[in-house]
Write a protein that holds these residues in place. Structure first.
Motif, mmCIF file in Angstrom:
data_model
loop_
_atom_site.group_PDB
_atom_site.id
_atom_site.type_symbol
_atom_site.label_atom_id
_atom_site.label_comp_id
_atom_site.label_asym_id
_atom_site.label_seq_id
_atom_site.Cartn_x
_atom_site.Cartn_y
_atom_site.Cartn_z
ATOM 1 N N THR A 123 4.738 -0.013 6.983
ATOM 2 C CA THR A 123 3.516 0.024 6.162
ATOM 3 C C THR A 123 3.584 1.145 5.133
ATOM 4 O O THR A 123 3.222 0.961 3.962
ATOM 5 N N GLU A 124 4.044 2.325 5.550
ATOM 6 C CA GLU A 124 4.157 3.458 4.617
ATOM 7 C C GLU A 124 5.101 3.110 3.479
ATOM 8 O O GLU A 124 4.842 3.456 2.312
ATOM 9 N N ASN A 147 4.311 1.385 11.527
ATOM 10 C CA ASN A 147 3.749 2.436 10.667
ATOM 11 C C ASN A 147 4.714 2.812 9.547
ATOM 12 O O ASN A 147 4.301 3.019 8.397
ATOM 13 N N SER A 177 1.886 -2.300 10.398
ATOM 14 C CA SER A 177 0.549 -1.905 10.834
ATOM 15 C C SER A 177 -0.453 -2.107 9.694
ATOM 16 O O SER A 177 -0.071 -2.422 8.560
ATOM 17 N N GLN A 178 -1.731 -1.944 10.005
ATOM 18 C CA GLN A 178 -2.817 -2.035 9.010
ATOM 19 C C GLN A 178 -2.848 -3.383 8.299
ATOM 20 O O GLN A 178 -3.256 -3.481 7.144
ATOM 21 N N GLY A 179 -2.398 -4.429 8.970
ATOM 22 C CA GLY A 179 -2.457 -5.764 8.396
ATOM 23 C C GLY A 179 -1.394 -6.059 7.355
ATOM 24 O O GLY A 179 -1.431 -7.102 6.703
ATOM 25 N N GLU A 180 -0.429 -5.163 7.196
ATOM 26 C CA GLU A 180 0.637 -5.373 6.216
ATOM 27 C C GLU A 180 1.762 -6.224 6.817
ATOM 28 O O GLU A 180 1.962 -6.256 8.040
ATOM 29 N N THR A 181 2.495 -6.898 5.942
ATOM 30 C CA THR A 181 3.647 -7.699 6.359
ATOM 31 C C THR A 181 4.715 -7.644 5.279
ATOM 32 O O THR A 181 4.409 -7.749 4.091
ATOM 33 N N GLN A 220 3.392 0.399 1.093
ATOM 34 C CA GLN A 220 2.347 0.999 0.261
ATOM 35 C C GLN A 220 2.923 1.977 -0.763
ATOM 36 O O GLN A 220 2.373 2.140 -1.855
#
Length: 359
Positions: free
Chosen positions: A293-294, A290, A167-171, A297
């Motif tokens: 992504t967590e 999600n 999510s949020q544009g992450e890969t 990050q």
């Protein structure tokens, strides 16, 4: 270094492929694959590989005008004969099948025989990720990996790639050889006239070498992990696993049956094997994107051992390199690459690449 506009490098690659009889779509797909490698910092698999592909075509090992076909399939799997087409042609065909099956059943698993080198594995796994799927790509290559306790190669660099959308544009983006490095990294050191680091390859005596010429002549790359005491047997095992997924499952050449790419015989197909997997994460626990992504990050926020070198998530280095390349609109090549490309242009009677800046 020689700086070339990305569009110009792409034009040159397409021209070279078309000059040896490659259909425009296949030429553009293969050039796109090479340019992407140069943009994300994997120069070993970009322009560096162009002449190899051209030679495959001129020697009859690759027939770019052929078409791949499905030999066998069910709801979630397929077996494909690439029919000696370019690696990009075969890989687009096969991954498209895997994606379609994953959207219909939750998973698509496709093996390919009769193919050729298909560049950076991450490009193919990412193709599935762009469709919201978890993508995996594997391929077998010339026998170069030297198992621990051996002086002779038995398996290829056999790369593994996994790309997952978050999510949020992450890969999450993983693309790695199962050897300490891909052979192209050694080729680039030779082009630059620089030694190779410890742990990359063995010489004819079975000991580490720092000479790229000796390393390429011997053709004995160290497995991921290096020697036995540093867990090189794990890289050996991973390479063997890829061989099961690719050559052994598909009926292509495998392991020690694959000859050196630089010594292809006239008219003899390379017959490499690939494996493409697409999985729909929505078939499992909700919230996959999600959680991923967590995690990504969190990894970036870990305290670095060197304050000047931050912790990266898998794929960050490639994303940053691609972003910079897109902003500049250029790619850079070492002088030897510019010279060899000019020689190739003369040989094929195409317009050579225009260098906009020589550093």
């Amino acid at each position: 270094m020689g700086t070339v506009k990305t569009s110009e490098a792409y034009r040159f690659m397409v021209d070279c492929f078309e000059a040896v009889g490659t259909p425009t779509e296949a030429a553009e797909q293969q050039a796109e694959l090479l340019i992407q490698a140069d943009k994300i910092g994997h120069s070993s698999h970009g322009l560096n590989r162009l002449e190899y592909y051209i030679n495959d075509i001129t020697m009859g090992a690759c027939i770019p005008n052929n078409e791949p076909k499905i030999l066998k399939e069910n709801l979630s799997t397929a077996w494909v004969d690439a029919n000696n087409v370019l690696g990009a042609t075969a890989s687009h065909f096969a991954m498209d099948i895997a994606i379609k099956k994953a959207k219909e059943t939750g998973v698509g698993w496709v093996t390919v025989k009769g193919s050729n080198h298909n560049g950076i594995a991450g490009w193919w796994a990412q193709k599935a990720a762009k469709q919201g799927l978890l993508g995996m790509a594997f391929t077998n290559t010339s026998s170069l990996l030297t198992p621990t306790r051996s002086k002779q190669p038995a398996l290829g660099t056999n790369p593994i790639s996994v790309v997952a959308p978050a999510s949020q544009g992450e890969t999450f983006y993983l693309d790695m050889a199962t050897t300490a490095v891909a052979v192209g990294k050694i080729e680039m050191q030779r082009r630059k006239g620089e030694p190779i680091p410890n742990g990359w390859a063995q010489g004819p005596d079975g000991k580490e070498t720092n000479d790229p010429y000796v390393a390429l002549d011997t053709g004995c790359l160290m497995p991921l992990g290096g020697g036995e005491t540093t867990s090189g047997y794990k890289g050996y095992g991973l390479s063997a696993m890829v061989e099961i997924f690719c050559g052994i499952s598909s009926g292509a050449r495998y392991g020690h049956h694959i000859g050196p790419w630089t010594h292809s015989e006239v008219g003899v197909p390379n017959n490499l094997g690939h494996c493409f997997v697409a999985i729909d994460p929505e078939n499992f626990a909700p919230g996959f994107g999600n959680r991923l992504t967590e995690s990504i990050q969190h990894w970036r926020k870990l305290e670095p051992t060197d304050p000047n070198v931050p912790v990266l998530a898998p794929g960050d280095k490639e994303k940053m390199a691609e972003k910079e390349a897109n902003i500049r609109g250029t790619v850079s090549y070492v002088p030897q690459q510019i010279e060899s490309s000019a020689a190739l242009a003369k040989r094929l009677r195409v317009k050579p690449m225009e260098v906009v800046e020589d550093n």
